[in-house]
Design a protein around this motif. Sequence first.
Motif, PDB file in Angstrom:
ATOM      1  N   UNK A  71      -7.466   8.214  -8.425  1.00 11.18           N
ATOM      2  CA  UNK A  71      -8.674   8.642  -7.718  1.00 11.18           C
ATOM      3  C   UNK A  71      -8.303   9.272  -6.378  1.00 11.18           C
ATOM      4  N   UNK A  72      -9.201  10.061  -5.847  1.00 11.20           N
ATOM      5  CA  UNK A  72      -8.960  10.686  -4.554  1.00 11.20           C
ATOM      6  C   UNK A  72      -9.732   9.992  -3.432  1.00 11.20           C
ATOM      7  N   UNK A  73     -10.873   9.380  -3.774  1.00 17.54           N
ATOM      8  CA  UNK A  73     -11.688   8.731  -2.750  1.00 17.54           C
ATOM      9  C   UNK A  73     -11.543   7.217  -2.863  1.00 17.54           C
ATOM     10  N   UNK A  87      -5.896   2.438   5.650  1.00 22.54           N
ATOM     11  CA  UNK A  87      -6.577   3.718   5.480  1.00 22.54           C
ATOM     12  C   UNK A  87      -5.710   4.856   5.997  1.00 22.54           C
ATOM     13  N   UNK A  88      -5.039   4.631   7.117  1.00 21.15           N
ATOM     14  CA  UNK A  88      -4.155   5.667   7.673  1.00 21.15           C
ATOM     15  C   UNK A  88      -2.968   5.930   6.747  1.00 21.15           C
ATOM     16  N   UNK A  89      -2.443   4.880   6.130  1.00 21.02           N
ATOM     17  CA  UNK A  89      -1.337   5.039   5.180  1.00 21.02           C
ATOM     18  C   UNK A  89      -1.798   5.905   4.014  1.00 21.02           C
ATOM     19  N   UNK A  90      -2.964   5.561   3.448  1.00 26.37           N
ATOM     20  CA  UNK A  90      -3.481   6.306   2.299  1.00 26.37           C
ATOM     21  C   UNK A  90      -3.875   7.736   2.670  1.00 26.37           C
ATOM     22  N   UNK A 123      -5.168  10.838   0.259  1.00 20.91           N
ATOM     23  CA  UNK A 123      -6.429  10.270  -0.230  1.00 20.91           C
ATOM     24  C   UNK A 123      -7.546  10.507   0.783  1.00 20.91           C
ATOM     25  N   UNK A 124      -8.786  10.602   0.269  1.00 20.00           N
ATOM     26  CA  UNK A 124      -9.965  10.596   1.133  1.00 20.00           C
ATOM     27  C   UNK A 124     -10.308   9.116   1.286  1.00 20.00           C
ATOM     28  N   UNK A 125     -10.185   8.598   2.483  1.00 21.78           N
ATOM     29  CA  UNK A 125     -10.289   7.161   2.702  1.00 21.78           C
ATOM     30  C   UNK A 125     -11.426   6.829   3.653  1.00 21.78           C
ATOM     31  N   UNK A 174       0.791  -1.232   0.000  1.00 22.25           N
ATOM     32  CA  UNK A 174       0.000   0.000   0.000  1.00 22.25           C
ATOM     33  C   UNK A 174       0.827   1.289   0.000  1.00 22.25           C
ATOM     34  N   UNK A 175       1.991   1.338   0.664  1.00 18.60           N
ATOM     35  CA  UNK A 175       2.773   2.573   0.595  1.00 18.60           C
ATOM     36  C   UNK A 175       3.173   2.955  -0.835  1.00 18.60           C
TER      37      UNK A 175
END
Length: 103
Positions: free
Chosen positions: A58-60, A75-78, A83-85, A51-52
């Motif tokens: 996309x933003x969401x 989600x915290x990584x993104x 990103x809006x996660x 994921x890193x």
Amino acid sequence: MFNFFKKVPSVSTKELAERLNNKMVLLDVRTPQEFRQGHIAQAQNVPLNKLPNYAGKEKEVYVICQSGMRSKQGAKILQGKGYQVTNIRGGMNMWSGPRRVGK
């Protein structure tokens, strides 16, 4: 750095099922083996350890795993990458919709 402490929005699997009709990006952060054993058809498999390096346009993004723990980490990584996660609470353990087996 302070983004790491920002709360990650989350939805239930029921809410996810209602939103699946929308054009959305759903990332499944489980291992490829777990993913092949059953996943949501719209999901893309991007294991947590990869994921890193994720660079989607996309933003969401919605993130799911088996129980909700890895997806929260993901989600915290993104979120830290801008990103809006949204995290999926309960993960695939709580998913009652159809599953696709294999790739």
